[in-house]
Write a protein that holds these residues in place. Structure first.
Motif, PDB file in Angstrom:
ATOM      1  N   LEU A  45       7.846  -8.778  -5.943  1.00 53.88           N
ATOM      2  CA  LEU A  45       7.639 -10.206  -6.123  1.00 53.88           C
ATOM      3  C   LEU A  45       8.138 -10.654  -7.483  1.00 53.88           C
ATOM      4  O   LEU A  45       8.144  -9.868  -8.434  1.00 53.88           O
ATOM      5  CB  LEU A  45       6.150 -10.556  -6.034  1.00 53.88           C
ATOM      6  N   ARG A  46       8.501 -11.923  -7.556  1.00 54.54           N
ATOM      7  CA  ARG A  46       8.834 -12.583  -8.819  1.00 54.54           C
ATOM      8  C   ARG A  46       7.971 -13.827  -8.920  1.00 54.54           C
ATOM      9  O   ARG A  46       7.999 -14.686  -8.044  1.00 54.54           O
ATOM     10  CB  ARG A  46      10.300 -12.980  -8.862  1.00 54.54           C
ATOM     11  N   LEU A  47       7.166 -13.889  -9.991  1.00 55.58           N
ATOM     12  CA  LEU A  47       6.376 -15.066 -10.302  1.00 55.58           C
ATOM     13  C   LEU A  47       6.979 -15.667 -11.572  1.00 55.58           C
ATOM     14  O   LEU A  47       7.052 -14.995 -12.602  1.00 55.58           O
ATOM     15  CB  LEU A  47       4.910 -14.706 -10.525  1.00 55.58           C
ATOM     16  N   PRO A  48       7.436 -16.914 -11.522  1.00 50.84           N
ATOM     17  CA  PRO A  48       8.150 -17.506 -12.654  1.00 50.84           C
ATOM     18  C   PRO A  48       7.284 -17.733 -13.892  1.00 50.84           C
ATOM     19  O   PRO A  48       6.088 -18.027 -13.785  1.00 50.84           O
ATOM     20  CB  PRO A  48       8.634 -18.855 -12.106  1.00 50.84           C
ATOM     21  N   GLY A  49       7.921 -17.620 -15.052  1.00 50.67           N
ATOM     22  CA  GLY A  49       7.299 -18.016 -16.302  1.00 50.67           C
ATOM     23  C   GLY A  49       7.424 -19.524 -16.448  1.00 50.67           C
ATOM     24  O   GLY A  49       8.363 -20.130 -15.932  1.00 50.67           O
ATOM     25  N   ALA A  50       6.479 -20.141 -17.140  1.00 48.45           N
ATOM     26  CA  ALA A  50       6.470 -21.591 -17.338  1.00 48.45           C
ATOM     27  C   ALA A  50       5.746 -21.899 -18.655  1.00 48.45           C
ATOM     28  O   ALA A  50       5.137 -21.012 -19.251  1.00 48.45           O
ATOM     29  CB  ALA A  50       5.767 -22.271 -16.169  1.00 48.45           C
ATOM     30  N   ALA A  51       5.801 -23.136 -19.081  1.00 45.02           N
ATOM     31  CA  ALA A  51       5.176 -23.530 -20.348  1.00 45.02           C
ATOM     32  C   ALA A  51       3.695 -23.158 -20.405  1.00 45.02           C
ATOM     33  O   ALA A  51       3.185 -22.798 -21.467  1.00 45.02           O
ATOM     34  CB  ALA A  51       5.347 -25.028 -20.580  1.00 45.02           C
ATOM     35  N   GLY A  52       3.000 -23.181 -19.273  1.00 42.22           N
ATOM     36  CA  GLY A  52       1.586 -22.827 -19.245  1.00 42.22           C
ATOM     37  C   GLY A  52       1.322 -21.360 -18.989  1.00 42.22           C
ATOM     38  O   GLY A  52       0.175 -20.941 -18.898  1.00 42.22           O
ATOM     39  N   GLY A  53       2.359 -20.567 -18.840  1.00 41.86           N
ATOM     40  CA  GLY A  53       2.222 -19.143 -18.529  1.00 41.86           C
ATOM     41  C   GLY A  53       2.871 -18.835 -17.198  1.00 41.86           C
ATOM     42  O   GLY A  53       3.725 -19.576 -16.718  1.00 41.86           O
ATOM     43  N   ILE A  54       2.473 -17.752 -16.578  1.00 43.82           N
ATOM     44  CA  ILE A  54       3.020 -17.378 -15.266  1.00 43.82           C
ATOM     45  C   ILE A  54       2.489 -18.356 -14.219  1.00 43.82           C
ATOM     46  O   ILE A  54       1.331 -18.755 -14.251  1.00 43.82           O
ATOM     47  CB  ILE A  54       2.616 -15.928 -14.914  1.00 43.82           C
ATOM     48  N   THR A  55       3.350 -18.732 -13.282  1.00 41.12           N
ATOM     49  CA  THR A  55       2.957 -19.647 -12.217  1.00 41.12           C
ATOM     50  C   THR A  55       3.318 -19.050 -10.859  1.00 41.12           C
ATOM     51  O   THR A  55       4.218 -18.207 -10.769  1.00 41.12           O
ATOM     52  CB  THR A  55       3.649 -21.025 -12.385  1.00 41.12           C
ATOM     53  N   THR A  56       2.617 -19.465  -9.840  1.00 43.05           N
ATOM     54  CA  THR A  56       2.957 -19.030  -8.483  1.00 43.05           C
ATOM     55  C   THR A  56       3.901 -20.026  -7.811  1.00 43.05           C
ATOM     56  O   THR A  56       4.422 -19.747  -6.737  1.00 43.05           O
ATOM     57  CB  THR A  56       1.697 -18.845  -7.624  1.00 43.05           C
ATOM     58  N   THR A  57       4.135 -21.173  -8.435  1.00 41.78           N
ATOM     59  CA  THR A  57       5.082 -22.148  -7.900  1.00 41.78           C
ATOM     60  C   THR A  57       6.476 -21.549  -7.952  1.00 41.78           C
ATOM     61  O   THR A  57       6.948 -21.158  -9.019  1.00 41.78           O
ATOM     62  CB  THR A  57       5.039 -23.461  -8.709  1.00 41.78           C
TER      63      THR A  57
END
Length: 134
Positions: free
Chosen positions: A107-119
């Motif tokens: 799986l790949r869960l994207p990084g985002a400004a708030g941390g890791i996201t499931t979006t």
């Protein structure tokens, strides 16, 4: 944080990886817990992401991911060993490390400004290329 109690054979730290998941310039740490029992499922597994700060790593604002986390693809099953291998790598070039996780699939869960996201989480049937194992 999940609040799951520690038990024998959790294997906390079965895999670890550092990378900046939110683009703040500090290294965060993903810790695989492939043996975690969840909801009566033995060796379901999970991943804990600790946030980096100027003073170092902190549990404050940490994140927990497992198959029963909303948005994580796939069913919660025994022997999935989610988190058996974890890697934080910026594979889409946005300046934030994505969380790559092995289980019965990858799986790949994207990084985002708030941390890791499931979006935008995605799955792979085989080990993705591009430095997953490095």
């Amino acid at each position: 944080m999940t609040g799951l109690p520690p038990e024998n054979y959790d294997e906390f730290g079965s895999s670890v990886s550092a990378g900046d998941v939110n683009g703040d310039g500090y290294a965060d740490l993903a810790v695989g817990v492939r043996g975690e029992d969840i909801d009566g499922k033995n060796y379901a597994g999970g991943v804990h992401v600790f946030k980096g700060r100027a003073s170092g790593l902190s549990g404050a604002g940490s994140q927990w991911f497992a198959r029963n986390t909303p948005g994580v693809p796939g069913p919660l099953t025994s022997d999935d060993q989610f988190g058996g291998l974890v890697r934080l790598r910026d594979t889409n070039g946005d300046g934030k490390a994505d969380l790559h996780v092995s289980a019965v699939d990858y799986l790949r869960l994207p990084g985002a400004a708030g941390g890791i996201t499931t979006t935008g989480a995605t799955t792979y049937d085989a080990v993705p290329t591009g430095g997953f194992l490095q």
